[in-house]
Design a protein around this motif. Structure first.
Motif, PDB file in Angstrom:
ATOM      1  N   VAL A  37       0.834  -1.205   0.000  1.00 37.76           N
ATOM      2  CA  VAL A  37       0.000   0.000   0.000  1.00 37.76           C
ATOM      3  C   VAL A  37       0.867   1.253   0.000  1.00 37.76           C
ATOM      4  CG1 VAL A  37      -1.559   1.376   1.437  1.00 37.76           C
ATOM      5  CG2 VAL A  37      -2.045  -1.037   1.058  1.00 37.76           C
ATOM      6  N   LEU A  38       1.897   1.226   0.828  1.00 37.37           N
ATOM      7  CA  LEU A  38       2.750   2.411   0.917  1.00 37.37           C
ATOM      8  C   LEU A  38       3.473   2.660  -0.396  1.00 37.37           C
ATOM      9  CD1 LEU A  38       4.214   2.041   4.518  1.00 37.37           C
ATOM     10  CD2 LEU A  38       2.456   3.595   3.729  1.00 37.37           C
ATOM     11  N   LYS A  39       3.893   1.560  -0.990  1.00 32.77           N
ATOM     12  CA  LYS A  39       4.574   1.696  -2.267  1.00 32.77           C
ATOM     13  C   LYS A  39       3.648   2.336  -3.298  1.00 32.77           C
ATOM     14  CE  LYS A  39       8.038  -1.226  -4.372  1.00 32.77           C
ATOM     15  NZ  LYS A  39       8.282  -2.547  -4.898  1.00 32.77           N
ATOM     16  N   ASN A  40       2.414   1.860  -3.312  1.00 34.98           N
ATOM     17  CA  ASN A  40       1.435   2.407  -4.247  1.00 34.98           C
ATOM     18  C   ASN A  40       1.172   3.873  -3.984  1.00 34.98           C
ATOM     19  OD1 ASN A  40       1.009   0.035  -5.650  1.00 34.98           O
ATOM     20  ND2 ASN A  40      -0.555  -0.664  -4.231  1.00 34.98           N
ATOM     21  N   LEU A  41       1.123   4.180  -2.695  1.00 35.44           N
ATOM     22  CA  LEU A  41       0.858   5.567  -2.314  1.00 35.44           C
ATOM     23  C   LEU A  41       1.946   6.479  -2.870  1.00 35.44           C
ATOM     24  CD1 LEU A  41      -1.265   7.023  -0.693  1.00 35.44           C
ATOM     25  CD2 LEU A  41       0.098   6.679   1.357  1.00 35.44           C
ATOM     26  N   ALA A  42       3.197   6.010  -2.694  1.00 38.26           N
ATOM     27  CA  ALA A  42       4.325   6.805  -3.187  1.00 38.26           C
ATOM     28  C   ALA A  42       4.228   6.974  -4.692  1.00 38.26           C
ATOM     29  CB  ALA A  42       5.636   6.138  -2.790  1.00 38.26           C
ATOM     30  N   SER A  43       3.910   5.870  -5.377  1.00 37.70           N
ATOM     31  CA  SER A  43       3.803   5.928  -6.839  1.00 37.70           C
ATOM     32  C   SER A  43       2.717   6.898  -7.258  1.00 37.70           C
ATOM     33  CB  SER A  43       3.471   4.551  -7.413  1.00 37.70           C
ATOM     34  OG  SER A  43       4.444   3.624  -7.053  1.00 37.70           O
ATOM     35  N   ALA A  44       1.609   6.856  -6.525  1.00 39.34           N
ATOM     36  CA  ALA A  44       0.502   7.743  -6.882  1.00 39.34           C
ATOM     37  C   ALA A  44       0.906   9.194  -6.733  1.00 39.34           C
ATOM     38  CB  ALA A  44      -0.723   7.427  -6.027  1.00 39.34           C
ATOM     39  N   ALA A  45       1.628   9.505  -5.661  1.00 34.64           N
ATOM     40  CA  ALA A  45       2.081  10.879  -5.465  1.00 34.64           C
ATOM     41  C   ALA A  45       3.011  11.299  -6.592  1.00 34.64           C
ATOM     42  CB  ALA A  45       2.770  11.022  -4.110  1.00 34.64           C
ATOM     43  N   LYS A  94       3.237   9.459   7.094  1.00 33.53           N
ATOM     44  CA  LYS A  94       4.694   9.469   7.145  1.00 33.53           C
ATOM     45  C   LYS A  94       5.274   9.200   5.758  1.00 33.53           C
ATOM     46  CE  LYS A  94       7.269   8.374  11.309  1.00 33.53           C
ATOM     47  NZ  LYS A  94       6.856   7.456  12.379  1.00 33.53           N
ATOM     48  N   GLN A  95       4.708   8.206   5.106  1.00 37.54           N
ATOM     49  CA  GLN A  95       5.172   7.868   3.759  1.00 37.54           C
ATOM     50  C   GLN A  95       5.052   9.070   2.831  1.00 37.54           C
ATOM     51  OE1 GLN A  95       6.491   4.877   2.124  1.00 37.54           O
ATOM     52  NE2 GLN A  95       6.802   6.579   0.726  1.00 37.54           N
ATOM     53  N   LEU A  96       3.915   9.737   2.931  1.00 33.74           N
ATOM     54  CA  LEU A  96       3.690  10.888   2.062  1.00 33.74           C
ATOM     55  C   LEU A  96       4.715  11.982   2.342  1.00 33.74           C
ATOM     56  CD1 LEU A  96      -0.198  11.163   1.874  1.00 33.74           C
ATOM     57  CD2 LEU A  96       1.367  10.746  -0.007  1.00 33.74           C
ATOM     58  N   GLN A  97       5.055  12.145   3.602  1.00 35.97           N
ATOM     59  CA  GLN A  97       6.049  13.158   3.953  1.00 35.97           C
ATOM     60  C   GLN A  97       7.359  12.888   3.224  1.00 35.97           C
ATOM     61  OE1 GLN A  97       6.605  13.457   8.193  1.00 35.97           O
ATOM     62  NE2 GLN A  97       4.651  14.512   8.463  1.00 35.97           N
ATOM     63  N   LEU A  98       7.764  11.601   3.298  1.00 35.01           N
ATOM     64  CA  LEU A  98       9.011  11.209   2.624  1.00 35.01           C
ATOM     65  C   LEU A  98       8.932  11.497   1.131  1.00 35.01           C
ATOM     66  CD1 LEU A  98       9.715   7.775   4.333  1.00 35.01           C
ATOM     67  CD2 LEU A  98      11.156   9.809   4.467  1.00 35.01           C
ATOM     68  N   THR A  99       7.820  11.026   0.540  1.00 36.00           N
ATOM     69  CA  THR A  99       7.654  11.202  -0.912  1.00 36.00           C
ATOM     70  C   THR A  99       7.654  12.689  -1.261  1.00 36.00           C
ATOM     71  OG1 THR A  99       6.216   9.271  -0.758  1.00 36.00           O
ATOM     72  CG2 THR A  99       6.358  10.359  -2.884  1.00 36.00           C
ATOM     73  N   ASN A 100       6.958  13.473  -0.446  1.00 38.87           N
ATOM     74  CA  ASN A 100       6.903  14.919  -0.696  1.00 38.87           C
ATOM     75  C   ASN A 100       8.297  15.512  -0.769  1.00 38.87           C
ATOM     76  OD1 ASN A 100       4.142  15.352  -0.940  1.00 38.87           O
ATOM     77  ND2 ASN A 100       3.859  15.520   1.275  1.00 38.87           N
ATOM     78  N   GLN A 101       9.151  15.054   0.163  1.00 36.08           N
ATOM     79  CA  GLN A 101      10.512  15.602   0.203  1.00 36.08           C
ATOM     80  C   GLN A 101      11.227  15.351  -1.116  1.00 36.08           C
ATOM     81  OE1 GLN A 101      12.611  14.031   3.580  1.00 36.08           O
ATOM     82  NE2 GLN A 101      11.631  15.461   4.999  1.00 36.08           N
ATOM     83  N   SER A 102      11.217  14.081  -1.534  1.00 39.31           N
ATOM     84  CA  SER A 102      11.968  13.764  -2.748  1.00 39.31           C
ATOM     85  C   SER A 102      11.350  14.433  -3.972  1.00 39.31           C
ATOM     86  CB  SER A 102      12.060  12.251  -2.951  1.00 39.31           C
ATOM     87  OG  SER A 102      10.769  11.705  -3.045  1.00 39.31           O
ATOM     88  N   LEU A 103      10.013  14.499  -3.995  1.00 41.52           N
ATOM     89  CA  LEU A 103       9.374  15.134  -5.144  1.00 41.52           C
ATOM     90  C   LEU A 103       9.623  16.632  -5.151  1.00 41.52           C
ATOM     91  CD1 LEU A 103       6.004  13.187  -5.348  1.00 41.52           C
ATOM     92  CD2 LEU A 103       7.855  13.159  -7.003  1.00 41.52           C
ATOM     93  N   VAL A 113       1.471  16.898  -0.978  1.00 41.65           N
ATOM     94  CA  VAL A 113       0.205  16.161  -0.882  1.00 41.65           C
ATOM     95  C   VAL A 113       0.088  15.589   0.521  1.00 41.65           C
ATOM     96  CG1 VAL A 113      -1.046  14.153  -1.724  1.00 41.65           C
ATOM     97  CG2 VAL A 113       0.237  15.556  -3.318  1.00 41.65           C
ATOM     98  N   SER A 114      -1.006  15.892   1.170  1.00 43.92           N
ATOM     99  CA  SER A 114      -1.214  15.341   2.508  1.00 43.92           C
ATOM    100  C   SER A 114      -2.210  14.201   2.426  1.00 43.92           C
ATOM    101  CB  SER A 114      -1.772  16.433   3.431  1.00 43.92           C
ATOM    102  OG  SER A 114      -3.111  16.712   3.057  1.00 43.92           O
TER     103      SER A 114
END
Lengths: 376, 613
Positions: A37-45, A94-103, A113-114
């Motif tokens: 799920v987290l992986k998918n979330l990151a991909s979606a972001a 938390k996952q989104l926070q990480l993804t947000n940083q890299s994006l 994206v929250s």
């Protein structure tokens, strides 16, 4: 930049089942599921970011577009499943926070994206795409196509042809009809918002125990409505007047009324901003509101002092929300709607008047003057 | 060639001149509509909507004919402004057609490969407009709230729309429901205003319940009329199949709008008469599907209009058999629907058939199945006699022009009623088969009258003679016991069935009908009937017509209006005759064929359970 997940059909949760693997231990399975799920979330972001800011959209065709919206719908589904589950929610945030940083590093104009944004992921995708100057015109034309599809599943993804066309039709139809919906005391939009508020509240309360979560929800909504507090008052009124599904209603409405009673500022704002007729409807419907309203009126009265210059009772606070005349009218309207109240209130005011000295002269006791105004 | 050039240029200039003037008009309109949002501007927009659509179509053609956006903008400099203003007019964007045309105009201005700054700017602007239309949210407070509750904008707007429709539906139901006090202002004006506002929403699926309620509002108040524009738009959307309505809504639409009713009737006629196939069962289905019989049962006025259309078609078609059959089936369907509703409404027969001779109404409208079989002959004799008297009255009054017109009219109406109730004619034909020579007079008269209502040139007497001759001939033909049948007998039969050039011709269909009934009902072997029908098939051109008669007999048998004690046997007989006509038993050798048929008729269908009626 990847332009979206390839190779996964539908939700990744199904992958396990499809591969016919021997089911591992429960916790391990859940962990793996979470990972997916987290992986998918990151991909979606990443998809959202690419759609909004990158030139890969130039290569998009109708198929890619459908797939992208499919991913957005998946995110909306994640939100609806997990928004009231604090653990899962926390992990995802938390996952989104990480993804947000890299994006954010990859795209200078990137907006974070929250988790709560996920509930409107399709809209975010759409906004991103339509604002992206590299979006091919053919894709735009597909989105705004005016021949409504029969919603057939041509490929494995739901057709997004005419997605925007339908939105525009809907919004326009609302504008066309709105002058005719003055039959509703609060307005159709406030009614809908009220129903949704009740639904959310109901869902939170039905989960058993933890009334604080429902409380927290209401508080956060209030906070979010800063600057539009009056609108929120209208929605609260609408929520308290919804008659749909009466069984579940009483619990949620009761909870809301309790909360309201404790939020003096909101209650005061409601009583001053909303039309008297609406307040009377609320008083008729809910005893607690009747009492709360009555208390607010009494509080307003007690804050008044007699102004020699104006020859009338006026509020002492800088913000004058109500005149003596209006106050009287409010009381009288309340009495007309709830006749038993009159006797109680008059008795109470009388006691207060007596405490003030029981003079028969105007301008000495607001209570006495109110009583005289009632009986004129 | 060079002479054409300036002409074309002149044409184009003329076109663009016209467009500029019209453009000016519409631009002013668009500005006015955008400035105020009062009920008057709303009304004005709805009123102009259909003309606006025409104009947008013209514009679109114009845009597509131009070679580039630059050229378009040069010819119509205010085009961008105009389209832009329309984009923010919800009445224009709510209606499916105007929205489509508007979008297509915008896309028409988009340049795939922009050649200059004007085109680049146009592209940017077009993208921006579309983006704003789809994503801009007016109510920030609502959106903030919805975000907190996890509701996406598209879901929210849909819910609000549905809520609005529900509120309006409720409200419409309330207005003017009780008897209005004359002094009190009723809220029926709202209904008209609401219907006007709904013009752009006709093809919006979410608004369908509201439109249904508007249409089905009982018309209790003079002021509760629906807007003409609304009815027009609805009618054209329905007939071009852009819109699907519930049954009751369709009936209401027909009730409110005469032209849409007429269109429906004509389209039914076209459909039915186009496939003049020989399947009466299919016709019944088509009639039921058309909803017209049901509509007629609900509203007397609709029935009257439909009958008027039938009358004029009849007069034009000069007694075409298929039209007559349609009218009979329709009336029978209608009466069926009426019976279903009878406990709710109480319309008198006189109201439904105001022009028909009142004395004939009940006798003709009574179904044969509602009467004992033994009474049929007497009943028909009475009918025949009454109609005869009417014709005599009409003929007597031929001198005076006024009374003769009235006489003609009365006779026509009597005949029309007979056509509507033609099952009695069918009963007459059936009885003719089992009549003796002394009984068949009145029945033959009725049959002849049905096929030849007018007595032009006073030929009826001669026609009756011919009818009698035909009956005699058929009677003896079927009586003949020798096999094969004498060739000259068969030849004269064929002659009877072929169109007669000299007057007074007796309709071959009359004779065919008689013949087929003989074949089915006459008490003799099937093989004889088969042979006769084979002759019909091979040597006259009337196979389809004969098939039609057989099929309708079968239908009547099922319906019980030609009650016979051996229904089963008749069914089998009809089946065998149908097969003869359709050539189905060709594979078997003819002798086997006959033996089979003979065996069947003798045992009375022993393979099937034999029921006694």
């Amino acid at each position: 930049m990847r332009s979206g997940k390839s190779g996964t059909n539908g939700h990744p949760d199904d992958r396990r089942v499809k591969n016919n693997e021997c089911p591992p231990a429960d916790s391990e399975r859940r962990e793996r599921h979470m990972e997916a799920v987290l992986k998918n979330l990151a991909s979606a972001a990443e998809l959202l970011a690419a759609a909004a800011h990158s030139g890969v959209v130039e290569q998009w065709d109708k198929q890619t577009l459908s797939r992208a919206f499919h991913w957005a719908r998946y995110c909306e589904h994640l939100f609806s499943r997990f928004h009231s589950n604090p653990t899962m929610r926390g992990v995802m945030e938390k996952q989104l926070q990480l993804t947000n940083q890299s994006l954010g590093a990859a795209f200078p104009e990137y907006t974070e994206v929250s988790f709560s944004d996920l509930s409107r992921c399709q809209h975010l995708l759409l906004v991103g795409l339509l604002n992206n100057p590299e979006l091919p015109v053919s894709i735009m034309k597909t989105l705004f196509d005016t021949w409504s599809p029969a919603n057939t599943k041509q490929s494995e993804y739901q057709d997004v042809t005419g997605f925007c066309n339908h939105i525009i039709q809907c919004k326009s139809a609302c504008k066309v009809l709105s002058p005719f919906t003055d039959v509703s005391a609060v307005g159709a939009d406030a009614e809908v918002q009220g129903v949704m508020l009740m639904e959310r509240l109901g869902a939170l309360l039905s989960r058993g125990g933890e009334a604080c979560r429902a409380e927290h929800f209401l508080d956060s909504v209030l906070q979010g409505c800063e600057g539009a507090a009056e609108h929120f008052c209208l929605v609260i009124a609408a929520a308290l007047l919804t008659t749909k599904n009466p069984a579940a209603q009483t619990a949620s409405q009761g909870f809301l009324l309790d909360w309201l009673r404790r939020k003096h500022s909101v209650l005061q704002l409601m009583c001053s901003a909303l039309p008297t007729a609406l307040l009377i409807d609320l008083a008729k419907e809910h005893l607690e509101f009747r009492d709360a309203y009555c208390d607010v009126l009494k509080k307003w009265a007690s804050d008044m002092e007699y102004s020699m210059r104006e020859g009338e009772w006026v509020q002492t606070s800088t913000k004058r929300t109500v005149s003596f005349q209006k106050l009287t009218e409010c009381f009288l309207a309340l009495f007309e709607a709830c006749p038993p109240l009159r006797e109680d209130v008059e008795r109470e005011l009388n006691a207060l008047n007596i405490a003030d000295g029981d003079f028969d002269v105007r301008g000495l006791s607001v209570w006495g003057d109110l009583l005289s105004a009632f009986n004129n | 060639m060079s002479q054409l050039q300036p002409l074309i240029q002149l044409q184009q200039t003329a076109e663009s001149l016209m467009n500029i003037q019209e453009m000016q008009f519409w631009l002013e309109k668009a500005v006015t509509w955008g400035q105020a949002d009062s009920p008057d501007t709303q009304k004005d927009t709805c009123l102009h909507l259909s003309r606006l659509k025409d104009f947008l179509q013209q514009l679109l053609t114009h845009i597509n004919n131009m070679s580039s956006t630059t050229e378009t903008m040069k010819r119509l400099p205010f085009l961008g402004q105009f389209l832009g203003r329309l984009c923010w007019n919800p009445y224009v964007t709510a209606d499916a057609t105007s929205r489509r045309l508007l979008f297509q105009c915008l896309w028409g201005l988009y340049s795939e490969n922009p050649g200059n700054a004007v085109e680049r700017k146009a592209n940017q602007w077009i993208r921006k407009v579309f983006c704003q239309l789809a994503t801009e949210e007016d109510d920030a407070a609502a959106q903030a709230l919805m975000k907190h509750m996890g509701v996406p904008p598209e879901e929210y707007h849909l819910k609000v729309l549905r809520k609005m429709v529900a509120l309006m539906q409720e409200n419409i139901g309330k207005s003017c429901s009780s008897i209005c006090n004359i002094n009190q202002r009723c809220s029926c004006d709202r209904i008209k205003a609401t219907s006007e506002t709904c013009v752009p929403l006709i093809t919006c699926p979410e608004a369908a319940p509201l439109i249904g309620v508007l249409l089905q509002q009982p018309v209790t108040c003079v002021r509760a009329a629906l807007s003409e524009d609304f009815l027009d738009a609805l009618s054209s959307a329905y007939s071009s199949q852009c819109l699907s309505l519930e049954e009751q809504a369709v009936v209401s639409l027909w009730y409110h709008k005469l032209s849409s009713l007429e269109e429906a009737v004509l389209s039914l006629l076209e459909c039915v008469l186009a496939n003049t196939g020989s399947m009466p069962q299919k016709l019944e289905q088509q009639l039921a599907q058309s909803l017209l019989p049901k509509a007629c049962a609900q509203h007397c006025s609709i029935f009257l209009v439909v009958n008027d259309i039938f009358r004029s078609i009849l007069k034009q078609a000069d007694g075409a058999e298929s039209v007559k059959y349609l009218i009979q089936s329709f009336t029978s369907c209608f009466l069926g629907e009426l019976a279903l509703l009878q406990h709710q409404t109480s319309v008198s027969l006189k109201a439904l058939f105001p022009q028909s001779p009142q004395s004939l109404l009940v006798p003709l409208l009574t179904l044969p199945s509602e009467m004992p079989r033994e009474a049929w002959r007497h009943h028909l004799n009475w009918l025949s006699g009454s109609l005869q008297r009417l014709t005599e009255e009409e003929e007597e009054g031929d001198g005076d022009s006024i009374s003769s017109t009235r006489g003609h009219h009365k006779l026509f109406e009597a005949w029309f009623l007979l056509v509507q109730c033609a099952q009695w004619v069918q009963v007459a034909v059936q009885l003719l088969v089992t009549s003796g020579p002394e009984d068949c007079g009145p029945l033959l008269w009725l049959l002849t009258f049905y096929h030849h209502p007018t007595n032009r040139g006073h030929h009826r007497a001669l026609q009756l003679v011919h009818a009698r001759e035909a009956w005699d001939h058929l009677h003896s033909l079927f009586l003949a016991l020798s096999r094969p049948l004498p060739a000259d007998h068969l030849q004269s039969l064929v002659t009877l069935l072929s169109p007669q050039p000299q007057r007074p011709a007796l309709s071959p269909l009359l004779i065919l009908n008689l013949l087929v009934n003989f074949a089915v009902f006459f008490q003799q072997s099937l093989s004889g009937s088969t042979e006769i029908l084979q002759t019909v098939r091979k040597r006259s051109g009337l196979v389809d017509e004969a098939m039609c008669v057989l099929n309708s007999l079968e239908l009547r048998l099922n319906g019980g209006s030609c009650i016979s004690s051996d229904t089963n046997r008749l069914h089998l007989r009809i089946k065998a005759l149908q097969n003869t006509l359709t050539h189905r038993r060709e594979a078997l050798c003819p002798a086997e064929n006959q033996a089979h048929a003979l065996a069947r008729s003798k045992t009375g269908g022993s393979t099937y359970p034999h029921t006694n009626a």
